[in-house]
Design a protein around this motif. Structure first.
Motif, PDB file in Angstrom:
ATOM      1  N   ASP A  76       0.735  -1.287  -0.208  1.00  0.00           N
ATOM      2  CA  ASP A  76      -0.064  -0.188  -0.098  1.00  0.00           C
ATOM      3  C   ASP A  76       0.778   1.346   0.048  1.00  0.00           C
ATOM      4  OD1 ASP A  76      -2.470  -1.697  -0.002  1.00  0.00           O
ATOM      5  OD2 ASP A  76      -2.034  -1.686   2.277  1.00  0.00           O
ATOM      6  N   GLY A  77       2.067   1.219   0.423  1.00  0.00           N
ATOM      7  CA  GLY A  77       3.118   2.055   0.409  1.00  0.00           C
ATOM      8  C   GLY A  77       2.762   3.208   1.495  1.00  0.00           C
ATOM      9  N   VAL A  78       2.249   2.830   2.444  1.00  0.00           N
ATOM     10  CA  VAL A  78       1.728   3.571   3.589  1.00  0.00           C
ATOM     11  C   VAL A  78       2.524   3.141   5.003  1.00  0.00           C
ATOM     12  CG1 VAL A  78      -0.214   3.988   5.365  1.00  0.00           C
ATOM     13  CG2 VAL A  78      -0.605   3.768   2.736  1.00  0.00           C
ATOM     14  N   VAL A  79       2.977   4.016   5.600  1.00  0.00           N
ATOM     15  CA  VAL A  79       3.900   3.793   6.804  1.00  0.00           C
ATOM     16  C   VAL A  79       2.814   3.400   8.135  1.00  0.00           C
ATOM     17  CG1 VAL A  79       5.274   4.417   8.715  1.00  0.00           C
ATOM     18  CG2 VAL A  79       5.834   5.532   6.233  1.00  0.00           C
ATOM     19  N   ARG A  80       3.087   2.084   8.384  1.00  0.00           N
ATOM     20  CA  ARG A  80       2.106   1.780   9.543  1.00  0.00           C
ATOM     21  C   ARG A  80       2.850   0.699  10.329  1.00  0.00           C
ATOM     22  NH1 ARG A  80      -1.487  -1.283   4.965  1.00  0.00           N
ATOM     23  NH2 ARG A  80      -0.093  -3.117   4.407  1.00  0.00           N
ATOM     24  N   PRO A  81       2.277   0.181  11.325  1.00  0.00           N
ATOM     25  CA  PRO A  81       2.940  -0.949  12.371  1.00  0.00           C
ATOM     26  C   PRO A  81       2.984  -2.064  11.769  1.00  0.00           C
ATOM     27  CG  PRO A  81       1.067   0.405  13.824  1.00  0.00           C
ATOM     28  CD  PRO A  81       1.097   0.766  12.079  1.00  0.00           C
ATOM     29  N   PHE A  82       4.045  -2.892  12.045  1.00  0.00           N
ATOM     30  CA  PHE A  82       4.212  -4.082  11.533  1.00  0.00           C
ATOM     31  C   PHE A  82       3.024  -4.990  11.729  1.00  0.00           C
ATOM     32  CE2 PHE A  82       8.333  -2.838  11.127  1.00  0.00           C
ATOM     33  CZ  PHE A  82       9.167  -3.723  10.486  1.00  0.00           C
ATOM     34  N   PRO A  83       2.595  -6.231  11.114  1.00  0.00           N
ATOM     35  CA  PRO A  83       1.495  -6.821  11.284  1.00  0.00           C
ATOM     36  C   PRO A  83       1.633  -7.841  12.431  1.00  0.00           C
ATOM     37  CG  PRO A  83       2.684  -7.813   9.349  1.00  0.00           C
ATOM     38  CD  PRO A  83       3.208  -6.391   9.580  1.00  0.00           C
ATOM     39  N   ALA A  84       0.289  -8.255  13.151  1.00  0.00           N
ATOM     40  CA  ALA A  84       0.655  -9.105  14.050  1.00  0.00           C
ATOM     41  C   ALA A  84       1.080 -10.517  13.867  1.00  0.00           C
ATOM     42  CB  ALA A  84      -0.751  -9.490  14.721  1.00  0.00           C
ATOM     43  N   PRO A  85       2.138 -10.943  14.405  1.00  0.00           N
ATOM     44  CA  PRO A  85       2.351 -10.951  15.950  1.00  0.00           C
ATOM     45  C   PRO A  85       3.535 -10.175  16.122  1.00  0.00           C
ATOM     46  CG  PRO A  85       3.286 -13.069  15.385  1.00  0.00           C
ATOM     47  CD  PRO A  85       2.540 -12.686  14.071  1.00  0.00           C
ATOM     48  N   PHE A  86       3.972  -9.000  15.171  1.00  0.00           N
ATOM     49  CA  PHE A  86       5.149  -8.465  15.139  1.00  0.00           C
ATOM     50  C   PHE A  86       4.821  -6.867  15.372  1.00  0.00           C
ATOM     51  CE2 PHE A  86       5.818 -12.204  12.130  1.00  0.00           C
ATOM     52  CZ  PHE A  86       6.751 -12.788  13.265  1.00  0.00           C
ATOM     53  N   GLN A  87       3.771  -6.703  15.854  1.00  0.00           N
ATOM     54  CA  GLN A  87       3.435  -5.231  15.601  1.00  0.00           C
ATOM     55  C   GLN A  87       4.348  -4.409  16.696  1.00  0.00           C
ATOM     56  OE1 GLN A  87       1.467  -7.916  16.640  1.00  0.00           O
ATOM     57  NE2 GLN A  87       0.481  -7.213  18.715  1.00  0.00           N
ATOM     58  N   HIS A  88       5.105  -4.984  17.532  1.00  0.00           N
ATOM     59  CA  HIS A  88       6.013  -4.193  18.157  1.00  0.00           C
ATOM     60  C   HIS A  88       7.392  -4.098  17.747  1.00  0.00           C
ATOM     61  CE1 HIS A  88       3.046  -3.963  21.390  1.00  0.00           C
ATOM     62  NE2 HIS A  88       3.104  -5.524  21.606  1.00  0.00           N
ATOM     63  N   GLN A  89       7.660  -4.670  16.509  1.00  0.00           N
ATOM     64  CA  GLN A  89       8.864  -4.268  15.787  1.00  0.00           C
ATOM     65  C   GLN A  89       8.964  -3.011  15.269  1.00  0.00           C
ATOM     66  OE1 GLN A  89      11.071  -6.792  15.063  1.00  0.00           O
ATOM     67  NE2 GLN A  89      12.449  -5.571  13.483  1.00  0.00           N
ATOM     68  N   PRO A  90       9.863  -2.237  15.531  1.00  0.00           N
ATOM     69  CA  PRO A  90      10.282  -0.992  14.958  1.00  0.00           C
ATOM     70  C   PRO A  90      10.817  -0.698  13.639  1.00  0.00           C
ATOM     71  CG  PRO A  90      12.074  -1.549  16.405  1.00  0.00           C
ATOM     72  CD  PRO A  90      11.384  -2.747  16.493  1.00  0.00           C
ATOM     73  N   TYR A  91      10.595   0.432  13.021  1.00  0.00           N
ATOM     74  CA  TYR A  91      11.439   0.690  11.734  1.00  0.00           C
ATOM     75  C   TYR A  91      12.781   0.977  12.483  1.00  0.00           C
ATOM     76  CZ  TYR A  91       7.461   0.837   8.915  1.00  0.00           C
ATOM     77  OH  TYR A  91       5.935   0.775   8.149  1.00  0.00           O
ATOM     78  N   LEU A  92      13.747   0.855  11.728  1.00  0.00           N
ATOM     79  CA  LEU A  92      15.166   0.872  12.235  1.00  0.00           C
ATOM     80  C   LEU A  92      15.734   2.218  11.467  1.00  0.00           C
ATOM     81  CD1 LEU A  92      16.270  -2.643  12.853  1.00  0.00           C
ATOM     82  CD2 LEU A  92      15.545  -0.956  14.418  1.00  0.00           C
ATOM     83  N   LEU A  93      16.402   3.150  12.148  1.00  0.00           N
ATOM     84  CA  LEU A  93      17.222   4.213  11.690  1.00  0.00           C
ATOM     85  C   LEU A  93      18.699   3.666  11.708  1.00  0.00           C
ATOM     86  CD1 LEU A  93      17.787   7.128  10.557  1.00  0.00           C
ATOM     87  CD2 LEU A  93      17.745   7.896  13.191  1.00  0.00           C
ATOM     88  N   HIS A  94      19.461   4.052  10.830  1.00  0.00           N
ATOM     89  CA  HIS A  94      20.759   3.545  10.642  1.00  0.00           C
ATOM     90  C   HIS A  94      21.677   5.059  11.443  1.00  0.00           C
ATOM     91  CE1 HIS A  94      24.880   2.941   8.638  1.00  0.00           C
ATOM     92  NE2 HIS A  94      24.826   1.946   9.723  1.00  0.00           N
TER      93      HIS A  94
END
Length: 284
Positions: free
Chosen positions: A195-213
């Motif tokens: 969808d090209g939309v920033v959103r939380p990871f799907p369950a069961p990984f909804q607490h997984q963050p996007y990572l900044l280098h």
């Protein structure tokens, strides 16, 4: 008795093999570490950035002061081709290595600087000069990650990235595999979705963050020399990210995830943000 003797002999051989393996692993711990802060005056977006004042001190000096607190580094030097930067750093007590103005990037500048230093080093960590609030503990953790990952030639650090910043192209994102090795880096949204939309990871990984280098680049010394001889790679050129050349050539990058809220200075507007953060931390 013969059976016991054979068993003892077999056990002794097994212990000898185990010790040999362990000794080899220890030898790969790569204990001698040098930190290099590459700094150039010319910059398309922010000319003279290393010398911009951060609460009265040049930014590169602030970065050197923070890096010098790391306990895993035997030495920290500033590598530059500009006498203005060199003079400011020497006045602050930093060791400076003058490098060629022809260095195409900070990695090559680090390599040239280390070749001019006395002594041998196992690890070279490239510390970005625009990170005046880099935490010494993160530097140490990054070094130890490489020391404890014999199959990796490079280690780096990432931190969780707020969703509102995921699409910012000045922020480099990273994704990792289940063993903590980098799979890819990008200036675009990473990971992407259909969808090209920033959103939380799907369950069961909804607490997984996007990572900044965070930009720390911790190299095995021998690999750094090899890296600088490697020709550019397609994804490296497409994304304008040096670390992709490591992945494209089939080598492993170990990634640690840390909690680091103070990001670097990418644009002039970031200076005020860094200064406010320093005031909050009681730094002067």
């Amino acid at each position: 008795m013969r059976g016991l003797a054979a068993l003892a002999l077999a056990l002794g051989s097994a212990l000898a093999v185990a010790w040999k393996w362990k000794r080899g692993l220890l030898q790969r711990k790569r204990l001698r570490v040098v930190g290099v802060i590459p700094a150039r005056y010319q910059s398309v977006r922010f000319p003279g950035k290393p010398l911009v004042s951060i609460l009265g001190k040049p930014m590169v000096v602030r970065t050197w002061e923070q890096a010098s607190k790391a306990t895993t580094l035997q030495k920290v030097v500033v590598a530059t081709d500009d006498e203005r930067i060199a003079s400011a750093c020497r006045d602050a007590g930093a060791e400076v290595v003058m490098t060629s103005s022809e260095c195409p990037n900070g990695t090559v500048r680090c390599h040239e600087a280390v070749t001019k230093l006395l002594g041998e080093y196992d690890i070279v960590i490239n510390i970005q000069g625009d990170e005046p609030l880099i935490e010494p503990q993160i530097i140490d953790d990054c070094v130890r990650a490489l020391q404890n990952s014999p199959t990796s030639v490079y280690s780096t650090a990432c931190t969780p990235l707020e969703h509102e910043h995921v699409e910012h192209r000045t922020r480099v994102k990273c994704i990792v595999d289940c063993d903590g090795h980098a799979m890819y880096f990008s200036r675009g949204m990473l990971p992407a979705n259909k969808d090209g939309v920033v959103r939380p990871f799907p369950a069961p990984f909804q607490h997984q963050p996007y990572l900044l280098h965070l930009g720390l680049a911790c190299f095995d010394r021998a690999f750094l020399a090899q890296y600088c001889r490697m020709p550019p790679t397609p994804l490296m050129l497409m994304e304008d990210l040096e670390q992709l050349k490591v992945l494209e050539n089939g080598y492993k990058i170990k990634v640690i995830v840390v909690d680091h809220k103070a990001h670097g200075v990418d644009e002039p507007e970031d200076v005020a943000v860094i200064e406010q953060k320093m005031r909050e931390l009681g730094l002067s």
